[in-house]
Design an enzyme around this catalytic site. Structure first.
Site, PDB file in Angstrom:
ATOM      1  N   THR A  18       0.828  -1.201   0.000  1.00 37.00           N
ATOM      2  CA  THR A  18       0.000   0.000   0.000  1.00 37.00           C
ATOM      3  C   THR A  18       0.867   1.256   0.000  1.00 37.00           C
ATOM      4  O   THR A  18       0.515   2.270  -0.591  1.00 37.00           O
ATOM      5  CB  THR A  18      -0.904   0.030   1.259  1.00 37.00           C
ATOM      6  OG1 THR A  18      -1.537  -1.242   1.403  1.00 37.00           O
ATOM      7  CG2 THR A  18      -1.959   1.099   1.179  1.00 37.00           C
ATOM      8  N   ARG A  22       7.781  -2.559   2.852  1.00 41.94           N
ATOM      9  CA  ARG A  22       7.935  -2.613   4.311  1.00 41.94           C
ATOM     10  C   ARG A  22       8.278  -4.019   4.741  1.00 41.94           C
ATOM     11  O   ARG A  22       7.576  -4.960   4.385  1.00 41.94           O
ATOM     12  CB  ARG A  22       6.637  -2.200   5.004  1.00 41.94           C
ATOM     13  CG  ARG A  22       6.487  -0.728   4.998  1.00 41.94           C
ATOM     14  CD  ARG A  22       5.381  -0.293   5.904  1.00 41.94           C
ATOM     15  NE  ARG A  22       4.999   1.033   5.476  1.00 41.94           N
ATOM     16  CZ  ARG A  22       3.891   1.650   5.838  1.00 41.94           C
ATOM     17  NH1 ARG A  22       3.045   1.034   6.635  1.00 41.94           N
ATOM     18  NH2 ARG A  22       3.623   2.856   5.414  1.00 41.94           N
ATOM     19  N   SER A 113       6.095   3.959   8.672  1.00 42.03           N
ATOM     20  CA  SER A 113       4.949   4.661   9.233  1.00 42.03           C
ATOM     21  C   SER A 113       4.756   4.374  10.715  1.00 42.03           C
ATOM     22  O   SER A 113       5.636   4.614  11.520  1.00 42.03           O
ATOM     23  CB  SER A 113       3.702   4.311   8.415  1.00 42.03           C
ATOM     24  OG  SER A 113       2.608   5.079   8.837  1.00 42.03           O
ATOM     25  N   HIS A 114       3.621   3.785  11.057  1.00 44.07           N
ATOM     26  CA  HIS A 114       3.257   3.570  12.454  1.00 44.07           C
ATOM     27  C   HIS A 114       3.736   2.224  12.986  1.00 44.07           C
ATOM     28  O   HIS A 114       3.468   1.891  14.131  1.00 44.07           O
ATOM     29  CB  HIS A 114       1.738   3.631  12.548  1.00 44.07           C
ATOM     30  CG  HIS A 114       1.112   2.760  11.500  1.00 44.07           C
ATOM     31  ND1 HIS A 114       1.088   3.137  10.178  1.00 44.07           N
ATOM     32  CD2 HIS A 114       0.577   1.534  11.547  1.00 44.07           C
ATOM     33  CE1 HIS A 114       0.545   2.174   9.462  1.00 44.07           C
ATOM     34  NE2 HIS A 114       0.226   1.184  10.266  1.00 44.07           N
ATOM     35  N   LYS A 126      10.011   4.073   0.242  1.00 46.00           N
ATOM     36  CA  LYS A 126       9.102   4.278  -0.886  1.00 46.00           C
ATOM     37  C   LYS A 126       9.598   5.427  -1.743  1.00 46.00           C
ATOM     38  O   LYS A 126      10.344   6.300  -1.272  1.00 46.00           O
ATOM     39  CB  LYS A 126       7.673   4.529  -0.413  1.00 46.00           C
ATOM     40  CG  LYS A 126       7.446   5.840   0.289  1.00 46.00           C
ATOM     41  CD  LYS A 126       5.940   6.043   0.527  1.00 46.00           C
ATOM     42  CE  LYS A 126       5.678   7.357   1.217  1.00 46.00           C
ATOM     43  NZ  LYS A 126       4.264   7.637   1.366  1.00 46.00           N
ATOM     44  N   ASP A 278       1.761   9.915  13.975  1.00 50.72           N
ATOM     45  CA  ASP A 278       2.380   8.587  13.945  1.00 50.72           C
ATOM     46  C   ASP A 278       3.889   8.653  13.690  1.00 50.72           C
ATOM     47  O   ASP A 278       4.480   9.732  13.698  1.00 50.72           O
ATOM     48  CB  ASP A 278       1.693   7.706  12.898  1.00 50.72           C
ATOM     49  CG  ASP A 278       2.016   8.142  11.486  1.00 50.72           C
ATOM     50  OD1 ASP A 278       2.267   9.345  11.284  1.00 50.72           O
ATOM     51  OD2 ASP A 278       2.031   7.294  10.577  1.00 50.72           O
ATOM     52  N   ASP A 280       5.908   8.525  11.146  1.00 49.48           N
ATOM     53  CA  ASP A 280       6.476   9.397  10.114  1.00 49.48           C
ATOM     54  C   ASP A 280       5.701  10.702   9.947  1.00 49.48           C
ATOM     55  O   ASP A 280       5.968  11.470   9.012  1.00 49.48           O
ATOM     56  CB  ASP A 280       6.559   8.652   8.779  1.00 49.48           C
ATOM     57  CG  ASP A 280       5.206   8.221   8.257  1.00 49.48           C
ATOM     58  OD1 ASP A 280       4.302   7.956   9.082  1.00 49.48           O
ATOM     59  OD2 ASP A 280       5.029   8.161   7.025  1.00 49.48           O
ATOM     60  N   ASP A 282       2.464  11.462   9.231  1.00 43.72           N
ATOM     61  CA  ASP A 282       1.394  11.745   8.278  1.00 43.72           C
ATOM     62  C   ASP A 282      -0.005  11.424   8.818  1.00 43.72           C
ATOM     63  O   ASP A 282      -1.008  11.810   8.216  1.00 43.72           O
ATOM     64  CB  ASP A 282       1.643  11.064   6.921  1.00 43.72           C
ATOM     65  CG  ASP A 282       1.789   9.562   7.027  1.00 43.72           C
ATOM     66  OD1 ASP A 282       1.743   9.026   8.156  1.00 43.72           O
ATOM     67  OD2 ASP A 282       1.966   8.918   5.968  1.00 43.72           O
ATOM     68  N   ARG A 283      -0.076  10.724   9.944  1.00 43.73           N
ATOM     69  CA  ARG A 283      -1.403  10.425  10.500  1.00 43.73           C
ATOM     70  C   ARG A 283      -1.734  11.381  11.641  1.00 43.73           C
ATOM     71  O   ARG A 283      -0.835  11.979  12.232  1.00 43.73           O
ATOM     72  CB  ARG A 283      -1.440   9.015  11.067  1.00 43.73           C
ATOM     73  CG  ARG A 283      -1.289   7.948  10.016  1.00 43.73           C
ATOM     74  CD  ARG A 283      -1.488   6.571  10.596  1.00 43.73           C
ATOM     75  NE  ARG A 283      -1.462   5.610   9.490  1.00 43.73           N
ATOM     76  CZ  ARG A 283      -1.928   4.383   9.555  1.00 43.73           C
ATOM     77  NH1 ARG A 283      -2.456   3.928  10.671  1.00 43.73           N
ATOM     78  NH2 ARG A 283      -1.873   3.587   8.507  1.00 43.73           N
ATOM     79  N   GLU A 365     -10.001   6.607   6.555  1.00 39.53           N
ATOM     80  CA  GLU A 365     -10.453   6.248   7.903  1.00 39.53           C
ATOM     81  C   GLU A 365      -9.284   5.925   8.823  1.00 39.53           C
ATOM     82  O   GLU A 365      -9.429   5.932  10.038  1.00 39.53           O
ATOM     83  CB  GLU A 365     -11.425   5.071   7.845  1.00 39.53           C
ATOM     84  CG  GLU A 365     -11.004   3.867   7.012  1.00 39.53           C
ATOM     85  CD  GLU A 365      -9.770   3.140   7.471  1.00 39.53           C
ATOM     86  OE1 GLU A 365      -9.634   2.944   8.677  1.00 39.53           O
ATOM     87  OE2 GLU A 365      -8.951   2.768   6.607  1.00 39.53           O
ATOM     88  N   LYS A 377      -0.654  12.581   3.116  1.00 39.09           N
ATOM     89  CA  LYS A 377      -1.474  12.986   4.243  1.00 39.09           C
ATOM     90  C   LYS A 377      -0.564  13.685   5.249  1.00 39.09           C
ATOM     91  O   LYS A 377       0.652  13.540   5.189  1.00 39.09           O
ATOM     92  CB  LYS A 377      -2.210  11.807   4.839  1.00 39.09           C
ATOM     93  CG  LYS A 377      -1.367  10.631   5.257  1.00 39.09           C
ATOM     94  CD  LYS A 377      -2.293   9.508   5.723  1.00 39.09           C
ATOM     95  CE  LYS A 377      -1.530   8.264   6.138  1.00 39.09           C
ATOM     96  NZ  LYS A 377      -1.395   7.293   5.053  1.00 39.09           N
TER      97      LYS A 377
HETATM   98  C1  G1P Z   1      -2.918   1.276   5.921  1.00 39.70           C
HETATM   99  C2  G1P Z   1      -4.200   2.071   5.936  1.00 39.70           C
HETATM  100  C3  G1P Z   1      -4.285   2.936   4.708  1.00 39.70           C
HETATM  101  C4  G1P Z   1      -3.048   3.842   4.632  1.00 39.70           C
HETATM  102  C5  G1P Z   1      -1.795   2.989   4.714  1.00 39.70           C
HETATM  103  C6  G1P Z   1      -0.552   3.859   4.796  1.00 39.70           C
HETATM  104  O1  G1P Z   1      -2.887   0.435   4.791  1.00 39.70           O
HETATM  105  O2  G1P Z   1      -5.322   1.226   6.028  1.00 39.70           O
HETATM  106  O3  G1P Z   1      -5.456   3.691   4.741  1.00 39.70           O
HETATM  107  O4  G1P Z   1      -3.044   4.565   3.442  1.00 39.70           O
HETATM  108  O5  G1P Z   1      -1.826   2.170   5.874  1.00 39.70           O
HETATM  109  O6  G1P Z   1      -0.546   4.681   5.935  1.00 39.70           O
HETATM  110  P1  G1P Z   1      -3.281  -1.119   4.843  1.00 39.70           P
HETATM  111  O7  G1P Z   1      -2.429  -1.736   5.908  1.00 39.70           O
HETATM  112  O8  G1P Z   1      -4.716  -1.165   5.225  1.00 39.70           O
HETATM  113  O9  G1P Z   1      -3.024  -1.635   3.457  1.00 39.70           O
HETATM  114 ZN    ZN Z   2       2.446   7.199   8.568  1.00 41.01          ZN
END
Ligand code: G1P
Ligand code: ZN
Length: 544
Positions: A18, A22, A113-114, A126, A278, A280, A282-283, A365, A377
């Site tokens: 996504t 990772r 990310s998180h 990325k 979070d 990085d 962005d959340r 979401e 974001k």
């Molecule tokens: C998750 C979130 C998605 C977000 C992504 C990156 O991806 O659900 O909305 O864009 O992290 O922060 P997922 O693990 O669901 O593929």
């Molecule tokens: Zn993030």
């Protein structure tokens, strides 16, 4: 200085998910692993000679090492200039700002990310394109194909450079500019929001705020903007020093993982505004005094209050949300008479809409929102947006949200995550469920009639590309929905995400407990997909 070509051979697990690639740090530490992915990225970009690249990451373990590797490879591959955040640090939104401000060819962001960090945690990488946003699928697919055939990579036989020295250095034929990680970002925020009004609000002795940086990258950004520039009380930012292992925590701003902040905000005498970001940056999570704002509602409320914000007061061109995000923003778009787009999960799908000026605000979401100011974001941006709304409306967060529900109705919404399920079981569950979908249309389930049930496919209205298999949806006549998808960011087994939504417009029914309001649909989701039967799990790992 010598450019050297190192022989290598493909790894079979380098398909970007996504949001980039990772994996566990230990996977990235394998000889040639990172290098293969970086070279494959460069190989998918066409002619990069003489171009400018931005590099930075969230400071997690392995970040600095990866920056040094990338710099040498960028030089050997012909980039003319690389702009790097000091000590290799750039939040994801700041990287997007720097790419755009410098008209860079693209950027490499190092982050998972998180996800937890440290030697046993996760790492990620990325590529972002020149608009500052995540590479679209044609590029990520090409990177993946290159990883499958790679036989060598180019690098320099050179010592590491000093990433702490702001200014210009030479690496081979390439210039490296080390920049302050915060200032470009802070400058842009001051252009978008009414900093005077926010300062006045923060100076009010009855207004208190708590921002939890969760030991991750946003600390320095939040301290500079909130405390130094806007005058928030010292100590407003907690856990503000970035640590390479994020303090051993899980820097995901939600009710489960941002526990320290949640405890503060749900106590007596809680601050007026609580927020977290979070790993990085962005959340975001927004909390009021004993009140949680669902991210989907947050997007809807931001859109409905765009007139409070200098950058958006002249109107929004449209709103875009990911498919599993609740339909609360759609109601605002309808009232404003603007376009509303439903995209697959992942920020990369918003880029075309933002570039084509068909969306101004976007959100997911999963605690993500942003706008046309960048192509990622942006956690702190969302917090400043809310602060600006509060400064104008002079109401509590709970009052603003409840007034919104009175006007538009409430989209009760929850997401249930089942983490680390064996991958084969997760696949079986999704396959069997998909087979059932066609028979569901027209049936009455959980007191509702099924209107459609399918596997979501997205036709990008700008470049007309099609993205298939983006989640299984069951939609009801009354607008309720149950959605199932497998995470594309996890690093252990599979994570099943179940998204459940029901709309309520009866003014007397707006204050229910979310899990209770959705209980019939929650049970239905379990029955339809056989979650308990197939996985043995009786409850989700995380509920948001
Ligand atoms: C998750 C979130 C998605 C977000 C992504 C990156 O991806 O659900 O909305 O864009 O992290 O922060 P997922 O693990 O669901 O593929
Ligand atoms: Zn993030």
């Amino acid at each position: 200085m010598a450019i050297i070509s190192i022989p290598s051979s493909p790894f079979d697990d380098q398909k970007p998910g996504t949001s980039g690639l990772r994996k566990k740090v230990t996977i990235f530490q394998q000889e040639h692993y990172l290098e293969n992915f970086v070279q494959s990225t460069f190989n998918s970009l066409g002619d990069i000679t003489g171009k400018t690249l931005v590099v930075g990451g969230d400071g997690r373990f392995h970040n600095e090492h990866a920056v040094q590797v990338i710099l040498k490879m960028a030089s050997a591959n012909g980039f003319a200039r690389v702009i790097v955040g000091q000590n290799g640090l750039l939040s994801t939104p700041a990287a997007s700002v720097v790419i755009r401000k410098n008209n860079a060819f693209g950027g490499i962001i190092l982050s998972a990310s998180h996800n937890p960090a440290g030697p046993n945690g996760d790492f990620g990488i990325k590529y972002n394109i020149g608009n500052g946003g995540p590479a679209p699928e044609n590029i990520t697919s090409s990177i993946f194909s290159n990883t499958q055939t790679i036989s060598s990579y180019l690098t320099l036989d050179e010592a590491d450079i000093n990433l702490n020295n702001i200014g210009t250095q030479q690496l081979g034929k390439m210039v490296v500019d080390i920049i302050d990680s915060v200032s470009d970002y802070a400058e842009l925020m001051a252009e978008l929001f009414d900093f005077d009004a926010i300062s006045t609000l923060l100076a009010d002795s009855s207004f208190n705020m708590c921002f939890d940086a969760m030991h991750a990258i946003t600390g320095p950004y939040a301290k500079e903007i909130l405390e130094n520039q806007l005058g928030a009380k010292p100590g407003t930012v907690i856990n503000g020093t970035p640590l390479t292992d994020f303090g051993g925590g899980h820097p995901d701003p939600n009710l489960t993982y941002a526990k320290e902040l949640v405890d503060v905000m749900f106590a007596d005498n809680a601050p007026t505004l609580g927020a977290a970001s979070d790993g990085d940056g962005d959340r975001n999570m927004i909390l009021g005094d004993n009140f949680f704002v669902t991210p989907s509602d947050s997007l809807a409320i931001m859109a409905a209050n765009a007139n409070c914000i200098p950058a958006y007061k002249n109107g929004l061109s449209g709103i875009a949300r990911s498919m599993p995000t609740s339909q609360a923003p759609d109601r605002v778009a309808e009232k404003l008479g603007i376009e509303c787009h439903e995209t697959p999960t992942g920020w990369k799908f918003f880029g075309n809409l933002l570039d084509a000026e068909r969306a101004t605000l976007c959100g997911e979401e999963s605690f993500g929102s942003g706008s046309n100011h960048i192509r990622e974001k942006d956690g702190l941006w969302a917090v400043l947006y809310w602060l600006n709304i509060l400064a104008v409306r002079e109401q509590s967060i709970a009052d603003i949200v409840m007034q919104h529900w009175q006007e538009y109705g409430r989209n009760y919404y929850t997401r249930h995550d089942y983490e680390a399920i064996p991958s084969d079981i997760a696949k079986q569950l999704m396959t069997e469920l998909e087979q059932k979908l066609p028979e569901l249309v027209g049936l009455t389930l959980a007191d509702r009639t099924v209107k459609y049930s399918d596997n979501f496919s997205y036709l990008d209205p700008v470049d007309h590309s099609v993205s298939k298999n983006q989640g299984l949806r069951i939609g009801f006549e009354d607008g309720s929905r149950i959605i199932f998808r497998l995470s594309g960011t996890g690093t252990e087994g599979a994570t099943l995400r179940v998204y459940i939504e029901a709309y309520e417009s009866d003014p007397d029914m707006l204050g229910q407990n979310t899990q209770q309001a959705l209980s019939k649909l929650i049970n239905l989701a379990d029955n339809l997909a056989g979650i308990t039967t197939l996985t043995g799990r009786t409850e989700p790992t995380v509920i948001t």
